[in-house]
Design a protein around this motif. Structure first.
Motif, PDB file in Angstrom:
ATOM      1  N   LYS A   1       0.907  -1.208   0.102  1.00 54.80           N
ATOM      2  CA  LYS A   1      -0.057   0.110   0.067  1.00 54.80           C
ATOM      3  C   LYS A   1       0.984   1.205  -0.071  1.00 54.80           C
ATOM      4  O   LYS A   1       0.498   2.206  -0.845  1.00 54.80           O
ATOM      5  N   LYS A   2       1.719   1.256   0.951  1.00 53.85           N
ATOM      6  CA  LYS A   2       2.699   2.364   0.945  1.00 53.85           C
ATOM      7  C   LYS A   2       3.274   2.597  -0.358  1.00 53.85           C
ATOM      8  O   LYS A   2       3.698   3.774  -0.861  1.00 53.85           O
ATOM      9  N   GLY A   3       3.854   1.601  -1.046  1.00 51.08           N
ATOM     10  CA  GLY A   3       4.762   1.527  -2.172  1.00 51.08           C
ATOM     11  C   GLY A   3       3.896   2.348  -3.205  1.00 51.08           C
ATOM     12  O   GLY A   3       4.344   2.882  -4.173  1.00 51.08           O
ATOM     13  N   ILE A   4       2.686   1.734  -3.250  1.00 53.54           N
ATOM     14  CA  ILE A   4       1.802   2.113  -4.638  1.00 53.54           C
ATOM     15  C   ILE A   4       1.350   3.527  -4.385  1.00 53.54           C
ATOM     16  O   ILE A   4       1.350   4.521  -5.193  1.00 53.54           O
ATOM     17  N   GLU A   5       1.198   4.014  -3.151  1.00 54.23           N
ATOM     18  CA  GLU A   5       0.873   5.323  -2.954  1.00 54.23           C
ATOM     19  C   GLU A   5       1.952   6.357  -3.087  1.00 54.23           C
ATOM     20  O   GLU A   5       1.779   7.367  -3.674  1.00 54.23           O
ATOM     21  N   LYS A   6       3.210   5.805  -2.837  1.00 53.69           N
ATOM     22  CA  LYS A   6       4.592   6.528  -3.290  1.00 53.69           C
ATOM     23  C   LYS A   6       4.381   6.848  -4.755  1.00 53.69           C
ATOM     24  O   LYS A   6       4.817   7.804  -5.243  1.00 53.69           O
ATOM     25  N   SER A   7       4.211   5.771  -5.505  1.00 51.64           N
ATOM     26  CA  SER A   7       4.445   5.640  -6.918  1.00 51.64           C
ATOM     27  C   SER A   7       3.177   6.799  -7.318  1.00 51.64           C
ATOM     28  O   SER A   7       3.456   7.464  -8.486  1.00 51.64           O
ATOM     29  N   ILE A   8       2.000   6.765  -6.987  1.00 49.55           N
ATOM     30  CA  ILE A   8       1.130   7.348  -7.357  1.00 49.55           C
ATOM     31  C   ILE A   8       1.456   9.221  -7.048  1.00 49.55           C
ATOM     32  O   ILE A   8       1.166   9.847  -8.129  1.00 49.55           O
ATOM     33  N   LEU A   9       1.724   9.303  -6.058  1.00 45.76           N
ATOM     34  CA  LEU A   9       2.293  10.773  -5.774  1.00 45.76           C
ATOM     35  C   LEU A   9       3.292  11.221  -6.674  1.00 45.76           C
ATOM     36  O   LEU A   9       3.509  12.405  -7.183  1.00 45.76           O
ATOM     37  N   LYS A  10       4.419  10.468  -6.869  1.00 39.01           N
ATOM     38  CA  LYS A  10       5.478  10.617  -7.995  1.00 39.01           C
ATOM     39  C   LYS A  10       4.870  10.886  -9.364  1.00 39.01           C
ATOM     40  O   LYS A  10       5.177  11.890 -10.101  1.00 39.01           O
ATOM     41  N   PHE A  11       3.929   9.940  -9.730  1.00 37.78           N
ATOM     42  CA  PHE A  11       3.230  10.124 -11.044  1.00 37.78           C
ATOM     43  C   PHE A  11       2.437  11.351 -10.896  1.00 37.78           C
ATOM     44  O   PHE A  11       2.558  12.168 -11.884  1.00 37.78           O
ATOM     45  N   TYR A  12       1.685  11.718  -9.998  1.00 38.14           N
ATOM     46  CA  TYR A  12       0.922  12.972  -9.847  1.00 38.14           C
ATOM     47  C   TYR A  12       1.799  14.198  -9.901  1.00 38.14           C
ATOM     48  O   TYR A  12       1.375  15.438 -10.849  1.00 38.14           O
ATOM     49  N   GLU A  13       2.949  14.299  -9.350  1.00 38.60           N
ATOM     50  CA  GLU A  13       3.912  15.421  -9.588  1.00 38.60           C
ATOM     51  C   GLU A  13       4.513  15.466 -11.201  1.00 38.60           C
ATOM     52  O   GLU A  13       4.725  16.654 -11.577  1.00 38.60           O
ATOM     53  N   THR A  14       4.174  14.639 -11.968  1.00 37.97           N
ATOM     54  CA  THR A  14       4.648  14.657 -13.274  1.00 37.97           C
ATOM     55  C   THR A  14       3.318  15.441 -14.214  1.00 37.97           C
ATOM     56  O   THR A  14       3.386  16.138 -14.947  1.00 37.97           O
ATOM     57  N   ILE A  15       2.108  15.050 -13.852  1.00 36.77           N
ATOM     58  CA  ILE A  15       0.936  15.108 -14.783  1.00 36.77           C
ATOM     59  C   ILE A  15       0.143  16.259 -14.075  1.00 36.77           C
ATOM     60  O   ILE A  15      -0.683  16.839 -14.994  1.00 36.77           O
TER      61      ILE A  15
END
Length: 325
Positions: free
Chosen positions: A130-144
């Motif tokens: 869960k923590k790993g996926i949320e981290k990936s989502i936030l990084k992706f969000y910073e991009t888009i």
């Protein structure tokens, strides 16, 4: 090549790229190209989603990218800040493509997580996942988050992107700065500044530039970012001072020129003083907001050392060198 010709050439290249590579499931652009605001120096930032990422990260196989034009240079690397694989290509016509290669499995995992979140079953996932996926989502969000354009979408990616944006805005960390975080960076700046001055006395100027000056400048920019977000919470500070002329004060940009290391040891020491004084200004503004007590004794010690020990030492060495000549 004017702006319209440049955009037309890029669009045609993208269409050829897609028609020749059917394993590209989705493709989006971000940055200036996605917003139709490119100039003659803009690169083209593309996110390529595929079920065959190895193909696009193979330096020995360039056939897939031939539709874009003749390649002058290609570089494949891992972007540690974003946690993604990239393929950066420069073409003969000067166009530079920054291609981020995403395994479609990662997007499917994000989509699965968001669905579980919607129905209240995300607790079924192990905490580490869960923590790993949320981290990936936030990084992706910073991009888009600053905008994107969809060029092809075979999996309803746009829906996943919009849900990612909504979710990220809900869980984005509070921008409030805690005391422990503040002083970790504050102390690092002042100790690095002191060490840099000593290294310059020892004439290790290139080591100072590559190592300590890098530390110092990053900490200075971090403090400027914090102050900017205190003035206006919605301020988008990008990263590593990118587009600082958009989100910071004009006088701050002017002041930063004086922090650049110069062509001799004496002037390098003087630029350290300017850097330290600028850091004092912004750290004081941030500290006052949170009622933090700054270590003025050490601040003054560092600045006095540079002024009264390091700079005279540089002048003395210059005189000795002149006498020997």
């Amino acid at each position: 090549m004017d702006k319209l010709e440049r955009i037309d050439k890029i669009n045609k290249g993208i269409q050829l790229l897609l028609s020749n590579n059917q394993d590209i499931i989705s493709l989006i652009s971000i940055g200036s190209f996605s917003q139709n605001s490119i100039d003659q120096f803009s690169d083209i930032d593309l996110y390529l989603f595929t079920n065959n990422p190895k193909k696009y990260l193979d330096n020995t196989n360039r056939s897939w990218i031939d539709p874009l034009g003749k390649i002058l240079s290609i570089r494949i690397f891992k972007d540690l800040q974003e946690g993604v694989d990239k393929n950066k290509v420069v073409l003969e016509n000067g166009l530079m493509y920054d291609l981020t290669i995403i395994d479609i499995k990662k997007i499917k995992l994000i989509s699965y997580y968001l669905k579980l979140k919607d129905i209240g079953l995300v607790w079924l996932l192990p905490k580490f996942l869960k923590k790993g996926i949320e981290k990936s989502i936030l990084k992706f969000y910073e991009t888009i988050k600053r905008g994107y354009k969809v060029h092809v979408d075979k999996i309803n990616l746009k829906d996943i992107l919009e849900r990612t944006i909504t979710f990220s805005r809900m869980i984005s960390p509070d921008k409030k700065i805690d005391e422990k975080l503040f002083f970790r960076h504050y102390n690092f700046f002042w100790q690095s500044c002191y060490t840099a001055s000593i290294k310059l006395i020892r004439k290790d100027f290139y080591f100072t530039i590559l190592t300590y000056d890098n530390y110092i400048k990053k900490e200075l920019i971090r403090m400027i970012e914090w102050e900017a977000m205190l003035r206006e919470k919605s301020t988008d500070v990008f990263y590593c001072s990118l587009k600082i002329y958009d989100w910071s004060r004009e006088e701050t940009c002017d002041d930063l020129y004086g922090t650049l290391l110069s062509d001799n040891i004496e002037n390098m020491q003087k630029s350290l003083i300017k850097t330290a004084e600028l850091y004092q200004k912004f750290s004081t503004l941030v500290a006052n907001e949170y009622n933090f007590s700054l270590n003025k004794e050490f601040e003054n010690f560092v600045i006095d050392f540079i002024k009264n020990v390091a700079i005279p030492e540089a002048l003395n060495n210059k005189e000795i060198l002149s006498e020997n000549i």
